[in-house]
Write an enzyme that holds these catalytic residues in place. Sequence first.
Site, PDB file in Angstrom:
ATOM      1  N   HIS A  82     -57.472 -62.413 -64.821  1.00  0.00           N
ATOM      2  CA  HIS A  82     -57.914 -62.279 -66.214  1.00  0.00           C
ATOM      3  C   HIS A  82     -57.702 -63.565 -67.008  1.00  0.00           C
ATOM      4  O   HIS A  82     -58.430 -63.833 -67.959  1.00  0.00           O
ATOM      5  CB  HIS A  82     -57.204 -61.095 -66.872  1.00  0.00           C
ATOM      6  CG  HIS A  82     -57.765 -59.769 -66.452  1.00  0.00           C
ATOM      7  ND1 HIS A  82     -57.712 -58.645 -67.225  1.00  0.00           N
ATOM      8  CD2 HIS A  82     -58.415 -59.405 -65.314  1.00  0.00           C
ATOM      9  CE1 HIS A  82     -58.297 -57.628 -66.584  1.00  0.00           C
ATOM     10  NE2 HIS A  82     -58.719 -58.064 -65.419  1.00  0.00           N
ATOM     11  N   THR A 263     -50.934 -46.723 -49.209  1.00  0.00           N
ATOM     12  CA  THR A 263     -49.769 -47.620 -49.354  1.00  0.00           C
ATOM     13  C   THR A 263     -49.802 -48.216 -50.767  1.00  0.00           C
ATOM     14  O   THR A 263     -50.161 -49.381 -50.951  1.00  0.00           O
ATOM     15  CB  THR A 263     -49.787 -48.756 -48.307  1.00  0.00           C
ATOM     16  OG1 THR A 263     -51.055 -49.436 -48.384  1.00  0.00           O
ATOM     17  CG2 THR A 263     -49.600 -48.230 -46.895  1.00  0.00           C
TER      18      THR A 263
END
Length: 342
Positions: A82, A263
Amino acid sequence: MGSSKQLAAAVVVSFALLMAATCQAGAVGPYYHPPNPSTCGLKVGYYNDKCPHAEDIVKGVVGAAVMRDPGVGAGLIRMLFHDCFVEGCDASVLLDPTPFNPQPEKLGPPNNPSLRGFEVIDAAKYAVEMACPSVVSCADIIAFAARDASFFLSDRRVAFDMPAGRLDGRYSNASRTLDFLPPPKFNLGQLVANFAVKGLSVEDMVVLSGSHTVGRSHCSSFVPDRLAVPSDIDPSLAASLRSQCPASPSSSNDPTVVQDVVTPNKLDNQYYKNVLAHKALFTSDASLLSSPATAKMVVDNANIPGWWEDQFKKAMVKMASVEVKTGSNGEVRRNCRAVNHY
Ligand code: HEM
Ligand SMILES: *[C@@H]1O[C@H](CO)[C@@H](O)[C@H](O)[C@H]1NC(C)=O
């Protein structure tokens, strides 16, 4: 779906744009050489003489934070993305609102309220400033922190050098986040074009999407286009998500769910197995199967041991060089949340 054609079209566009943005372009003239995206003026060991322990200090702070809360590690990996896609990797995502700039990137919808890990950057900066005041940029700290979070979340399997020498920017505008950060409803052609604007390839996009093997998502990011309407999402995952999410999430009722149900806190290639099993959250994730070329990348990342990890290391370094400021067009901020005052 016609998405092969769509992808082909996007690839043509990306060729035109490739190299355009990977580094801050220098003046174009007779002696102009295109920037080398593998370095971009950045250097491995940049702080070796300027602040010898800088990288170790950041790593210590990030390791402790990820141990306490693996989710913060996911946040730090996403923070690099970002930061880099909006004004380049210049820590513009860290700037707090001020009366002069009430709407910085941080408050843009893709970042607020979901982006996390800001306190870890503050803690790392504080520790680094104690050792070497005004030497280590916040942009480099974000890049080191994303690298270190990858290391700890992967049980030390994803280990790589991160070149440094970035400067911090002074401009941060929330509306730019909507111009450059792709929303989760994007299809393959849109994703490819979005990454091409930043000098990143189709493969970089596929490989970096693998970070959705860790972290959490708000229900609002996938309910409208994945659960509220027919989609390819696996029925048992859909049922589980419906039990965790309201039918129409709102800002006052928007829980989060894990992105990788197998996971959840491990940076591994499970994401690609989930995509193949239609157990991915976003339209953007599922869209990786919508062209033969990207579907093959998904299969390879899922099946060849160590393949994704190797690609991911390179792609992270490449993303961390997008539009970097290494000349005189930036500063080393003293406080990562505010531009320097002179
Ligand atoms: C390909 C286009 C991408 C799209 C459309 C996308 C979209 C999203 C969305 C919607 C979320 C959930 C936000 C929320 O609702 O809380 C998310 C989370 C996340 N994204 Fe992406 N993303 C993309 C690429 C990337 C890349 C390139 C990276 C890093 C290399 C990344 C790393 C992450 C991580 C680690 C999370 C979990 C964050 C956390 O738990 O705090 N994503 N992404
Ligand atoms: C931010 O961008 C918007 C839209 O492009 C523009 O109207 C506004 O003036 C910008 N804000 C600042 C502080 O530059």
